[in-house]
Motif scaffolding. Structure first.
Motif, PDB file in Angstrom:
ATOM      1  N   THR A   7     -34.438 -27.912  10.936  1.00 45.78           N
ATOM      2  CA  THR A   7     -35.653 -28.393  10.289  1.00 45.78           C
ATOM      3  C   THR A   7     -36.381 -27.306   9.512  1.00 45.78           C
ATOM      4  N   GLY A   8     -36.083 -26.069   9.709  1.00 44.50           N
ATOM      5  CA  GLY A   8     -36.754 -24.995   8.995  1.00 44.50           C
ATOM      6  C   GLY A   8     -36.415 -23.639   9.582  1.00 44.50           C
ATOM      7  N   ASN A   9     -36.617 -22.589   8.778  1.00 47.46           N
ATOM      8  CA  ASN A   9     -36.380 -21.209   9.204  1.00 47.46           C
ATOM      9  C   ASN A   9     -34.933 -20.957   9.616  1.00 47.46           C
ATOM     10  N   ARG A  10     -34.001 -21.724   9.062  1.00 46.32           N
ATOM     11  CA  ARG A  10     -32.600 -21.523   9.423  1.00 46.32           C
ATOM     12  C   ARG A  10     -32.109 -20.170   8.933  1.00 46.32           C
ATOM     13  N   GLY A  33     -26.550  -6.710   4.777  1.00 44.28           N
ATOM     14  CA  GLY A  33     -27.396  -7.898   4.705  1.00 44.28           C
ATOM     15  C   GLY A  33     -26.815  -9.025   3.890  1.00 44.28           C
ATOM     16  N   TYR A  34     -25.592  -8.857   3.393  1.00 44.95           N
ATOM     17  CA  TYR A  34     -25.010  -9.865   2.499  1.00 44.95           C
ATOM     18  C   TYR A  34     -24.828 -11.208   3.213  1.00 44.95           C
ATOM     19  N   SER A  35     -24.377 -11.182   4.462  1.00 46.34           N
ATOM     20  CA  SER A  35     -24.149 -12.436   5.185  1.00 46.34           C
ATOM     21  C   SER A  35     -25.445 -13.211   5.390  1.00 46.34           C
ATOM     22  N   ALA A  36     -26.567 -12.508   5.450  1.00 45.32           N
ATOM     23  CA  ALA A  36     -27.849 -13.186   5.657  1.00 45.32           C
ATOM     24  C   ALA A  36     -28.268 -13.985   4.429  1.00 45.32           C
ATOM     25  N   THR A  37     -27.628 -13.772   3.290  1.00 49.33           N
ATOM     26  CA  THR A  37     -27.952 -14.556   2.094  1.00 49.33           C
ATOM     27  C   THR A  37     -27.343 -15.947   2.148  1.00 49.33           C
ATOM     28  N   TRP A  38     -26.462 -16.183   3.111  1.00 51.12           N
ATOM     29  CA  TRP A  38     -25.779 -17.483   3.156  1.00 51.12           C
ATOM     30  C   TRP A  38     -26.731 -18.611   3.515  1.00 51.12           C
ATOM     31  N   GLY A  39     -27.812 -18.291   4.228  1.00 49.67           N
ATOM     32  CA  GLY A  39     -28.802 -19.325   4.485  1.00 49.67           C
ATOM     33  C   GLY A  39     -29.363 -19.874   3.193  1.00 49.67           C
ATOM     34  N   GLY A  40     -29.617 -18.979   2.219  1.00 52.63           N
ATOM     35  CA  GLY A  40     -30.079 -19.423   0.911  1.00 52.63           C
ATOM     36  C   GLY A  40     -29.007 -20.186   0.158  1.00 52.63           C
ATOM     37  N   SER A  50     -30.656  -7.600   7.417  1.00 57.03           N
ATOM     38  CA  SER A  50     -30.275  -8.986   7.681  1.00 57.03           C
ATOM     39  C   SER A  50     -31.508  -9.881   7.746  1.00 57.03           C
ATOM     40  N   SER A  51     -32.523  -9.425   8.462  1.00 58.92           N
ATOM     41  CA  SER A  51     -33.764 -10.194   8.503  1.00 58.92           C
ATOM     42  C   SER A  51     -34.445 -10.196   7.134  1.00 58.92           C
ATOM     43  N   PHE A  52     -34.349  -9.070   6.416  1.00 57.51           N
ATOM     44  CA  PHE A  52     -34.978  -8.972   5.098  1.00 57.51           C
ATOM     45  C   PHE A  52     -34.350  -9.944   4.105  1.00 57.51           C
ATOM     46  N   PHE A  53     -33.026  -9.955   4.030  1.00 56.00           N
ATOM     47  CA  PHE A  53     -32.367 -10.859   3.090  1.00 56.00           C
ATOM     48  C   PHE A  53     -32.483 -12.315   3.548  1.00 56.00           C
ATOM     49  N   GLY A  54     -32.552 -12.532   4.853  1.00 53.14           N
ATOM     50  CA  GLY A  54     -32.827 -13.883   5.337  1.00 53.14           C
ATOM     51  C   GLY A  54     -34.208 -14.347   4.915  1.00 53.14           C
ATOM     52  N   TYR A  55     -35.199 -13.426   4.965  1.00 56.50           N
ATOM     53  CA  TYR A  55     -36.548 -13.761   4.517  1.00 56.50           C
ATOM     54  C   TYR A  55     -36.566 -14.033   3.014  1.00 56.50           C
ATOM     55  N   LEU A  56     -35.859 -13.203   2.239  1.00 53.59           N
ATOM     56  CA  LEU A  56     -35.808 -13.445   0.795  1.00 53.59           C
ATOM     57  C   LEU A  56     -35.234 -14.822   0.481  1.00 53.59           C
ATOM     58  N   SER A  57     -34.251 -15.248   1.273  1.00 54.89           N
ATOM     59  CA  SER A  57     -33.614 -16.537   1.016  1.00 54.89           C
ATOM     60  C   SER A  57     -34.524 -17.705   1.368  1.00 54.89           C
ATOM     61  N   ASP A  58     -35.432 -17.505   2.332  1.00 53.66           N
ATOM     62  CA  ASP A  58     -36.341 -18.574   2.767  1.00 53.66           C
ATOM     63  C   ASP A  58     -37.762 -18.394   2.227  1.00 53.66           C
ATOM     64  N   ASN A  59     -37.980 -17.362   1.440  1.00 55.56           N
ATOM     65  CA  ASN A  59     -39.321 -17.023   0.986  1.00 55.56           C
ATOM     66  C   ASN A  59     -39.892 -18.134   0.106  1.00 55.56           C
ATOM     67  N   LYS A  60     -41.060 -18.607   0.447  1.00 53.71           N
ATOM     68  CA  LYS A  60     -41.707 -19.666  -0.328  1.00 53.71           C
ATOM     69  C   LYS A  60     -42.739 -19.118  -1.305  1.00 53.71           C
ATOM     70  N   ARG A  61     -43.252 -17.938  -1.014  1.00 50.45           N
ATOM     71  CA  ARG A  61     -44.316 -17.386  -1.859  1.00 50.45           C
ATOM     72  C   ARG A  61     -43.762 -16.832  -3.168  1.00 50.45           C
ATOM     73  N   ILE A  68     -26.685 -22.071   1.524  1.00 46.62           N
ATOM     74  CA  ILE A  68     -26.643 -23.408   2.120  1.00 46.62           C
ATOM     75  C   ILE A  68     -27.835 -24.245   1.657  1.00 46.62           C
ATOM     76  N   ASN A  69     -29.015 -23.612   1.557  1.00 48.10           N
ATOM     77  CA  ASN A  69     -30.182 -24.343   1.058  1.00 48.10           C
ATOM     78  C   ASN A  69     -29.955 -24.837  -0.369  1.00 48.10           C
ATOM     79  N   GLU A  70     -29.346 -23.992  -1.204  1.00 45.01           N
ATOM     80  CA  GLU A  70     -29.088 -24.398  -2.584  1.00 45.01           C
ATOM     81  C   GLU A  70     -28.082 -25.550  -2.651  1.00 45.01           C
ATOM     82  N   LEU A  71     -27.044 -25.478  -1.822  1.00 50.20           N
ATOM     83  CA  LEU A  71     -26.062 -26.560  -1.798  1.00 50.20           C
ATOM     84  C   LEU A  71     -26.664 -27.845  -1.235  1.00 50.20           C
ATOM     85  N   GLU A  72     -27.598 -27.719  -0.302  1.00 47.05           N
ATOM     86  CA  GLU A  72     -28.299 -28.905   0.206  1.00 47.05           C
ATOM     87  C   GLU A  72     -29.130 -29.553  -0.892  1.00 47.05           C
ATOM     88  N   ARG A  73     -29.843 -28.749  -1.681  1.00 48.38           N
ATOM     89  CA  ARG A  73     -30.643 -29.301  -2.772  1.00 48.38           C
ATOM     90  C   ARG A  73     -29.755 -29.960  -3.821  1.00 48.38           C
TER      91      ARG A  73
END
Length: 483
Positions: A175-178, A376-383, A317-328, A385-390
């Motif tokens: 539901t969020g923060n994946r 941190g490259y693997s942490a970009t996959w959350g983004g 990893s946390s940094f690139f995960g945050y970049l991928s989920d960053n809303k601001r 997946i989000n793009e493929l979901e959209r």
């Protein structure tokens, strides 16, 4: 969009709750349902925390050996007692990672839907296979024994642990923060990669590789059983396959949607992941040996480099995960992957390639920068997946994020295996070529490996495979000129 085809544990828990509290029960009053809602949310929150903590602990038995294999590789170079060519040991670390990643698409497909009820059993069998493989490898007498036990069988066991538990992680945070959850777990993976090299070095120096492998077996068994049995919850009953009487429509509803295979976006990121992964495994395998043989550093300093290689990944990893989920300040998945890939390529070509004898400072700088951006490259996959979901939502299509994540891991496995297979002949080619008149790393036998690492890293930028965006950006200079 997802309808009946996309299944998550969030939806499953809701269905499970509905099974216990039928919504159409006339005897059930609405206030009691409202009173139960906070308790259900609290329970779900507790299980999310358990899944996150369990997944973090599992990074030790799953990735600790593969991420620290460079220590063993360097140990073999000075303490070779087995039959067979010592050069073959160079493929064990990358083969281990490659086998794990390559098996994940198949395992994710099995445990996403039809075999969901067997997730915990599969993870327990994976623990057994992993521990038996490491234990048997301690009795090896020929180099192919190490390849078979450490590079293949133990890797398959680790994949059996990883796939079911990672599916639970992605589903509980559906539901969020994946991307953030993936980033936190990947940070723990890099904590493991930072601590295990020193652990293995101490064990190897005191007891030799046979006893060290037996101690590692016990450590892997204890941590993995703790996480799988006590922390990662089993799937709710609604995830189990339908009974034979309802096999018709229910089975069709649970079929994995493959619509994303029609879209170019999936292949764009898959190709980028293959190239980035083929170069990422090279320093993990050869940096220790390079530091000891070429830079003439001590064994302790060489081990420190491998630790410094993994430490930045804790943050990145946390940094690139945050970049991928960053809303601001939202960034596209293409932009985030390009930041990671291009920066790590520059680190390899400008820092590792320019090191020379005794250049400890430059090797430390390379380890830190390459470890940060490539780790941190693997942490970009959350983004991704989000793009493929959209994209699936725009096309009114279903998408299974668990299966998608497994396929991205499969692409990473292809890259690891390719890089491992290419590393041995590249090292031999560098040795045959000899010095080319430069005092830097490019002039050593490791020169071809350094170039390969840099080029494959830059090709890991998804931007290079997005022709439409490149063509669009290529028009910008002329626009500025006209203005």
């Amino acid at each position: 969009m997802a309808g009946l085809e996309s299944i998550s544990l969030r939806e499953s828990v809701r269905s499970d709750v509905g099974a216990r509290n039928p919504p159409h029960d006339p005897e059930r009053a609405t206030p009691s349902v409202d009173d139960a809602q906070p308790a259900r949310q609290l329970e779900m929150g507790r299980k999310r925390v358990c899944v996150l903590v369990g997944s973090a602990i599992l990074q030790l038995p799953i990735w600790g050996f593969a991420m620290s294999y460079g220590v063993l590789q360097e140990y073999y170079s000075g303490n070779w007692t087995l039959d067979g060519s010592q050069d073959v040991t160079g493929v064990i670390g990358t083969t281990s990672s490659g086998v794990m990643y390559l098996s994940m698409p198949f395992l994710f497909a099995l445990f996403t839907r039809r075999w969901a009820r067997w997730r915990q059993a599969a993870a327990l069998f994976g623990i057994f296979l992993t521990c038996i493989s490491f234990l048997v490898s301690s009795f090896s007498t020929h180099v192919w024994h190490l390849v078979a036990t450490q590079g293949v069988l133990a890797a398959l066991g680790c994949a059996l642990i990883y796939s079911p538990t990672t599916l639970s992680l992605g589903e509980w945070f559906h539901t969020g923060n994946r991307a953030v959850a993936y980033g936190i777990v990947l940070s723990c993976k890099n904590i493991v990669g930072s601590a295990c090299p020193f652990l293995l070095r101490v064990l190897l120096d005191r007891y030799g590789f046979r006893t060290a492998l037996r101690v590692w077996t016990a450590l892997a068994a204890g941590t993995s059983i703790l996480a799988v049995v006590f922390l990662v919850p089993t799937p709710p009953t609604s995830l189990l396959p339908p009974p034979p009487a309802s096999e018709g429509s229910a089975h069709r509803a649970r079929r994995i949607p493959w619509h994303f295979l029609k879209h170019r976006t999936f292949y764009t990121y898959s190709v980028a992941i293959v190239f980035q992964s083929s170069g990422y495994g090279i320093p993990q395998t050869y940096l220790n040996t390079y530091a000891h043989e070429v830079a003439l550093l001590s064994q302790t300093s060489a081990t420190l480099l491998l630790t410094l290689f993994n430490i930045p990944g804790i943050v990145s990893s946390s940094f690139f995960g945050y970049l991928s989920d960053n809303k601001r300040f939202p960034l596209s998945a293409t932009a985030v992957t390009s930041i990671s890939a291009v920066s790590s390529a520059l680190s390899a070509l400008l820092l590792w390639g320019l090191t020379s004898q005794g250049s400890m400072a430059l090797l430390v700088l390379f380890s830190v920068t390459f470890g940060f951006f490539a780790g941190g490259y693997s942490a970009t996959w959350g983004g991704v997946i989000n793009e493929l979901e959209r994209e699936a939502a725009r096309c009114n299509e279903a998408i299974d994020t668990g299966m998608l994540y497994g396929l991205l891991n499969g692409a990473r496995g292809i890259g690891y295996v390719s890089g491992g297979l290419a590393g041995v002949p590249l090292l031999k080619a560098g040795a045959l070529a000899g010095s080319v008149g430069t005092p830097f790393g490019y002039g050593t036998s490791y020169g071809p490996l350094i170039v390969f690492t840099g080029l494959s890293s830059v090709l890991g930028s998804a931007l290079l495979w997005r022709w439409d965006r490149l063509l669009h950006w290529s028009k910008l200079p002329s626009v500025f000129f006209i203005l």
